[in-house]
Design a protein around this motif. Structure first.
Motif, PDB file in Angstrom:
ATOM      1  N   CYS A 186       0.853  -1.187   0.000  1.00  0.00           N
ATOM      2  CA  CYS A 186       0.000   0.000   0.000  1.00  0.00           C
ATOM      3  C   CYS A 186       0.894   1.243   0.000  1.00  0.00           C
ATOM      4  N   PRO A 187       0.443   2.335  -0.554  1.00  0.00           N
ATOM      5  CA  PRO A 187       1.265   3.558  -0.601  1.00  0.00           C
ATOM      6  C   PRO A 187       1.291   4.292   0.739  1.00  0.00           C
ATOM      7  N   VAL A 188       1.927   3.636   1.739  1.00  0.00           N
ATOM      8  CA  VAL A 188       1.996   4.234   3.071  1.00  0.00           C
ATOM      9  C   VAL A 188       2.964   5.415   3.067  1.00  0.00           C
ATOM     10  N   LYS A 189       2.702   6.373   3.928  1.00  0.00           N
ATOM     11  CA  LYS A 189       3.551   7.564   3.992  1.00  0.00           C
ATOM     12  C   LYS A 189       4.680   7.344   4.992  1.00  0.00           C
ATOM     13  N   SER A 190       5.540   6.424   4.608  1.00  0.00           N
ATOM     14  CA  SER A 190       6.659   6.069   5.481  1.00  0.00           C
ATOM     15  C   SER A 190       7.896   5.795   4.638  1.00  0.00           C
ATOM     16  N   MET A 191       9.037   6.351   5.075  1.00  0.00           N
ATOM     17  CA  MET A 191      10.319   6.147   4.409  1.00  0.00           C
ATOM     18  C   MET A 191      11.218   5.307   5.317  1.00  0.00           C
ATOM     19  N   ILE A 192      12.178   4.598   4.694  1.00  0.00           N
ATOM     20  CA  ILE A 192      13.162   3.845   5.467  1.00  0.00           C
ATOM     21  C   ILE A 192      14.555   4.188   4.971  1.00  0.00           C
ATOM     22  N   TRP A 193      15.472   4.355   5.899  1.00  0.00           N
ATOM     23  CA  TRP A 193      16.902   4.555   5.615  1.00  0.00           C
ATOM     24  C   TRP A 193      17.647   3.373   6.212  1.00  0.00           C
ATOM     25  N   ILE A 194      18.636   2.831   5.468  1.00  0.00           N
ATOM     26  CA  ILE A 194      19.391   1.658   5.929  1.00  0.00           C
ATOM     27  C   ILE A 194      20.876   1.936   5.749  1.00  0.00           C
ATOM     28  N   GLY A 195      21.686   1.622   6.755  1.00  0.00           N
ATOM     29  CA  GLY A 195      23.130   1.790   6.623  1.00  0.00           C
ATOM     30  C   GLY A 195      23.814   1.983   7.952  1.00  0.00           C
ATOM     31  N   ARG A 196      24.998   2.600   7.884  1.00  0.00           N
ATOM     32  CA  ARG A 196      25.744   2.927   9.089  1.00  0.00           C
ATOM     33  C   ARG A 196      25.395   4.338   9.531  1.00  0.00           C
ATOM     34  N   PHE A 197      25.372   4.541  10.839  1.00  0.00           N
ATOM     35  CA  PHE A 197      25.152   5.886  11.368  1.00  0.00           C
ATOM     36  C   PHE A 197      26.476   6.648  11.250  1.00  0.00           C
ATOM     37  N   SER A 198      26.731   7.131  10.035  1.00  0.00           N
ATOM     38  CA  SER A 198      28.013   7.746   9.740  1.00  0.00           C
ATOM     39  C   SER A 198      27.819   9.171   9.245  1.00  0.00           C
ATOM     40  N   GLU A 199      28.820  10.025   9.483  1.00  0.00           N
ATOM     41  CA  GLU A 199      28.706  11.431   9.122  1.00  0.00           C
ATOM     42  C   GLU A 199      28.465  11.631   7.633  1.00  0.00           C
ATOM     43  N   ARG A 221       6.404   9.635   8.046  1.00  0.00           N
ATOM     44  CA  ARG A 221       7.253   9.094   9.097  1.00  0.00           C
ATOM     45  C   ARG A 221       8.537   8.524   8.489  1.00  0.00           C
ATOM     46  N   LEU A 222       9.501   8.244   9.351  1.00  0.00           N
ATOM     47  CA  LEU A 222      10.801   7.744   8.906  1.00  0.00           C
ATOM     48  C   LEU A 222      11.302   6.662   9.848  1.00  0.00           C
ATOM     49  N   VAL A 223      11.884   5.607   9.259  1.00  0.00           N
ATOM     50  CA  VAL A 223      12.580   4.558  10.014  1.00  0.00           C
ATOM     51  C   VAL A 223      14.055   4.630   9.651  1.00  0.00           C
ATOM     52  N   ILE A 224      14.914   4.700  10.653  1.00  0.00           N
ATOM     53  CA  ILE A 224      16.366   4.632  10.460  1.00  0.00           C
ATOM     54  C   ILE A 224      16.843   3.309  11.051  1.00  0.00           C
ATOM     55  N   ALA A 225      17.409   2.458  10.194  1.00  0.00           N
ATOM     56  CA  ALA A 225      17.823   1.118  10.630  1.00  0.00           C
ATOM     57  C   ALA A 225      19.281   0.901  10.262  1.00  0.00           C
ATOM     58  N   GLY A 226      20.121   0.623  11.261  1.00  0.00           N
ATOM     59  CA  GLY A 226      21.517   0.400  10.948  1.00  0.00           C
ATOM     60  C   GLY A 226      22.379   0.235  12.169  1.00  0.00           C
ATOM     61  N   GLN A 227      23.664   0.435  11.942  1.00  0.00           N
ATOM     62  CA  GLN A 227      24.658   0.179  12.979  1.00  0.00           C
ATOM     63  C   GLN A 227      25.366   1.473  13.357  1.00  0.00           C
ATOM     64  N   ALA A 268       7.225   2.646   1.995  1.00  0.00           N
ATOM     65  CA  ALA A 268       7.006   2.746   0.548  1.00  0.00           C
ATOM     66  C   ALA A 268       8.176   3.409  -0.159  1.00  0.00           C
ATOM     67  N   VAL A 269       9.103   4.017   0.610  1.00  0.00           N
ATOM     68  CA  VAL A 269      10.193   4.795   0.025  1.00  0.00           C
ATOM     69  C   VAL A 269      11.507   4.390   0.683  1.00  0.00           C
ATOM     70  N   ILE A 270      12.563   4.183  -0.139  1.00  0.00           N
ATOM     71  CA  ILE A 270      13.922   4.021   0.370  1.00  0.00           C
ATOM     72  C   ILE A 270      14.620   5.358   0.160  1.00  0.00           C
ATOM     73  N   VAL A 271      15.226   5.909   1.218  1.00  0.00           N
ATOM     74  CA  VAL A 271      15.747   7.268   1.152  1.00  0.00           C
ATOM     75  C   VAL A 271      17.220   7.293   1.556  1.00  0.00           C
ATOM     76  N   SER A 272      17.995   8.172   0.916  1.00  0.00           N
ATOM     77  CA  SER A 272      19.392   8.368   1.294  1.00  0.00           C
ATOM     78  C   SER A 272      19.780   9.813   1.007  1.00  0.00           C
ATOM     79  N   ALA A 273      20.377  10.458   2.006  1.00  0.00           N
ATOM     80  CA  ALA A 273      20.866  11.834   1.864  1.00  0.00           C
ATOM     81  C   ALA A 273      22.378  11.867   1.783  1.00  0.00           C
ATOM     82  N   SER A 274      22.998  10.763   1.451  1.00  0.00           N
ATOM     83  CA  SER A 274      24.444  10.603   1.522  1.00  0.00           C
ATOM     84  C   SER A 274      25.195  11.632   0.676  1.00  0.00           C
ATOM     85  N   ASP A 275      26.336  12.097   1.208  1.00  0.00           N
ATOM     86  CA  ASP A 275      27.249  12.974   0.471  1.00  0.00           C
ATOM     87  C   ASP A 275      28.121  12.176  -0.484  1.00  0.00           C
TER      88      ASP A 275
END
Length: 616
Positions: A186-199, A221-227, A268-275
């Motif tokens: 379903c087109p839920v209004k939720s994003m997920i980020w996956i990775g390392r908690f890195s600068e 909403r947003l889910v941050i999942a990682g190490q 519904a969304v995979i998101v990344s703001a990586s530099d």
């Protein structure tokens, strides 16, 4: 093959880097190779800092963990040497201590391959010092590596500055089965980020984007999942509080794959703001789950969106504009959510591991000289006469025009200074011709070629042993030579083949059109071109397709020998690999430059390649 991967952090560490090494190593083990991973005995971000078991085995991979000292940025572990002694190939991952140390101790005698994994430019820390180190120490260490695999187009461009040859681009593979179709239906209004908690992942900008989105639509909403890495959990929570999104954020620390799959099921969304990203594994994993990619505007992500035909890149520095840009597109995404999911899954499928595994195997084979041996930037086929016959027969059966060339020391000398000729040879099946190329193979790959496949002997051998019957066109030589050579070759083959036509050499540029038309009209399957290097190979590259032939051979002086106009050296001279000396004695005024000056120059160039480390 016995393969040893050397990497700072490995299982049970979690991250894109560790995932790549695990996927590659486990698949190699599954393919029947003996695979070992040598890694450090502690995880850098492990809370208790305890040591891991010195030995382990996971998914068919032997894991050896060794002690180290120094900073996690450049951990020092000298004992790596004793764990690579039995390797056919040592595959180093990343540009770090292991990369430098195994280069500087090259006396270990192992074949070395490195995967770049973004170098050490992931963050702006000590940027000027990094650039200086890269241009000096890293450049020098590269000289000891037989093959370099850039894991992205960005890396290929960066590393080509210090390693212009011996560099291939093998983009990381992604386990697209792990999270396949896991995203919300379903087109839920939720994003997920996956990775390392890195600068460098710029979670601060991601949280500001969430705040900007919620000012427009408070349901997001947003889910941050990682190490935890450069950022600990308290610091991340503090960033969320400052952005005013703590109530819309869920943080999951060190999740396993089952947990990530479950979290994707509510997104519904995979998101990344990586530099900085060398490749973007997490984004592709999200796409394989059917998630829409919302990514920072950096080259790897732009390429991912362009190639996949799905997703959006935005400027996270302007959170309000970025939020508006995405939310203006959201109704379209949500309106046909099932189709969007299908496009995302299909786009991710292009990054599966099968082709990556095959490309690494080719790289290993090439640095070991098993499949071909690159001499002065020209790949030369490795095999016996019968293997070469099978290879050419297979090329013919593809139905596409294929060129066969013969590389002796003189041809490779010419190719060194003639880029067009070198490019033609790279598109051809090149066979080894003569003692000079054999010596180069010994210097560069520590073994000679299985047999001497010189054009004068191999070309008749091919037509005697091929499983096909051909119509052959003979092009080159002076008047009457091609006809006499054709008659001799057909007789040597017991009449299995037919003469499609003969044409002597030409001197006017306009002749090419008429000759091409003549060959096409003859119905020839194969054209033999005897014009000498590099004219014959260049002619084939420009005209083979227009002739209608599916095979073209550049055969040099073959017609002169077959016709009897030029005598071959006695058999004992050929057996002693001294035919070049016999030819020099016969025609000193024409050949002295080629042999007296050319042969020493060739060996000097080969020694230069040996010093450069280039083997592919």
């Amino acid at each position: 093959m016995r393969i040893v991967h050397v990497v700072r952090q490995f299982f049970p560490a979690i991250g894109g880097f560790e995932s790549v090494v695990f996927e590659l190593a486990s698949r190699q083990a599954g393919a029947g190779h003996a695979v070992r991973v040598v890694t450090l005995d502690r995880l850098f971000k492990q809370a208790d800092g305890g040591k891991l078991p010195p030995r382990d085995r996971v998914a068919g991979i032997e894991i050896v963990r060794i002690p180290f000292f120094g900073s996690p940025r450049y951990p020092i572990a000298f004992s790596v040497l004793k764990h690579i002694r039995d390797a056919d190939v040592v595959h180093v991952h990343a540009i770090d201590f292991f990369f430098d140390f195994l280069a500087w101790t090259r006396f270990h005698g192992r074949r070395l391959v490195v995967s770049t994994h973004g170098g050490f430019f992931h963050t702006s820390f000590a940027a000027r010092l990094k650039r200086l180190y890269f241009a000096t120490v890293t450049r020098a260490s590269m000289l000891c590596y037989d093959g370099v695999a850039a894991v992205s187009e960005v890396d290929y461009h960066e590393f080509s500055r210090i390693r212009p040859r011996g560099l291939v681009c093998i983009e990381n593979g992604v386990n697209i089965a792990k999270f396949r179709d896991a995203g919300s239906r379903c087109p839920v209004k939720s994003m997920i980020w996956i990775g390392r908690f890195s600068e460098n992942k710029r979670l601060d900008r991601l949280l500001l984007l969430l705040a900007a989105m919620r000012r427009i639509d408070a349901d997001w909403r947003l889910v941050i999942a990682g190490q935890p890495w450069d950022l600990g959990l308290p610091a991340l929570k503090e960033l969320a509080a400052r952005a005013g999104v703590a109530d819309a954020l869920r943080i999951v620390q060190s999740p396993d794959d089952d947990e990530i799959r479950s979290l994707m099921g509510g997104s519904a969304v995979i998101v990344s703001a990586s530099d900085y990203e060398g490749f973007g594994i997490a984004a592709i994993e999200g796409m394989s789950a059917g998630l829409y990619p919302l990514l920072s505007d950096i080259p790897p992500f732009r390429r991912l969106v362009a190639q996949g035909g799905i997703g959006l890149t935005i400027d996270f520095d302007d959170a309000d504009a970025a939020a508006a840009a995405f939310l203006s597109r959201w109704p379209e995404i949500a309106g046909d959510h099932a189709a969007m999911r299908a496009r995302a899954v299909a786009a991710a499928a292009a990054y599966g591991w099968d082709s990556v595994l095959a490309r690494y195997q080719l790289l290993y084979d090439d640095v070991c000289g098993a499949r071909c041996r690159t001499i002065l930037d020209v790949p030369v086929f490795v095999g016996t006469r019968s293997a070469a016959v099978d290879r050419i027969d297979a090329e013919y059966q593809t139905g596409k025009p294929a060129m066969v060339a013969f590389a002796n020391a003189n041809a490779l000398n010419i190719a060194t200074n003639d880029g067009a000729f070198r490019d033609v040879l790279k598109r051809s099946l090149v066979l080894n011709d003569g003692i000079g190329v054999d010596a180069a193979s010994q210097i560069l790959f520590e073994r000679r070629f299985p047999q001497n496949l010189n054009g004068t002997d191999f070309t008749p051998y091919y037509f005697q042993h091929t499983r096909h019957s051909y119509r052959i066109f003979f092009l080159g030589g002076s008047s009457g030579v091609a006809e006499r050579a054709a008659a001799k070759l057909i007789a040597m083959c017991g009449g299995r083949h037919r003469i499609a036509g003969c044409q002597n050499g030409y001197s006017r540029a306009g002749d090419a059109i008429g000759i091409t038309a003549k060959i096409l009209g003859s119905g020839a399957d194969v054209v033999l071109v005897a014009m000498g290097n590099p004219l014959q190979e260049i002619w084939l590259a420009e005209h083979l397709e227009a002739t209608g032939c599916r095979l073209g051979f550049g055969v040099g002086a073959l017609f002169d020998f077959l016709s009897g106009d030029v005598a071959r050296a006695p058999r004992w001279v050929r057996a002693a690999r001294l035919e070049w000396a016999y030819r020099l004695a016969q025609e000193p005024s024409r050949l002295w430059r080629r042999y007296v000056l050319g042969n020493p120059l060739f060996l000097m160039r080969v020694l230069g390649q040996w010093l450069s480390g280039e083997r592919v």
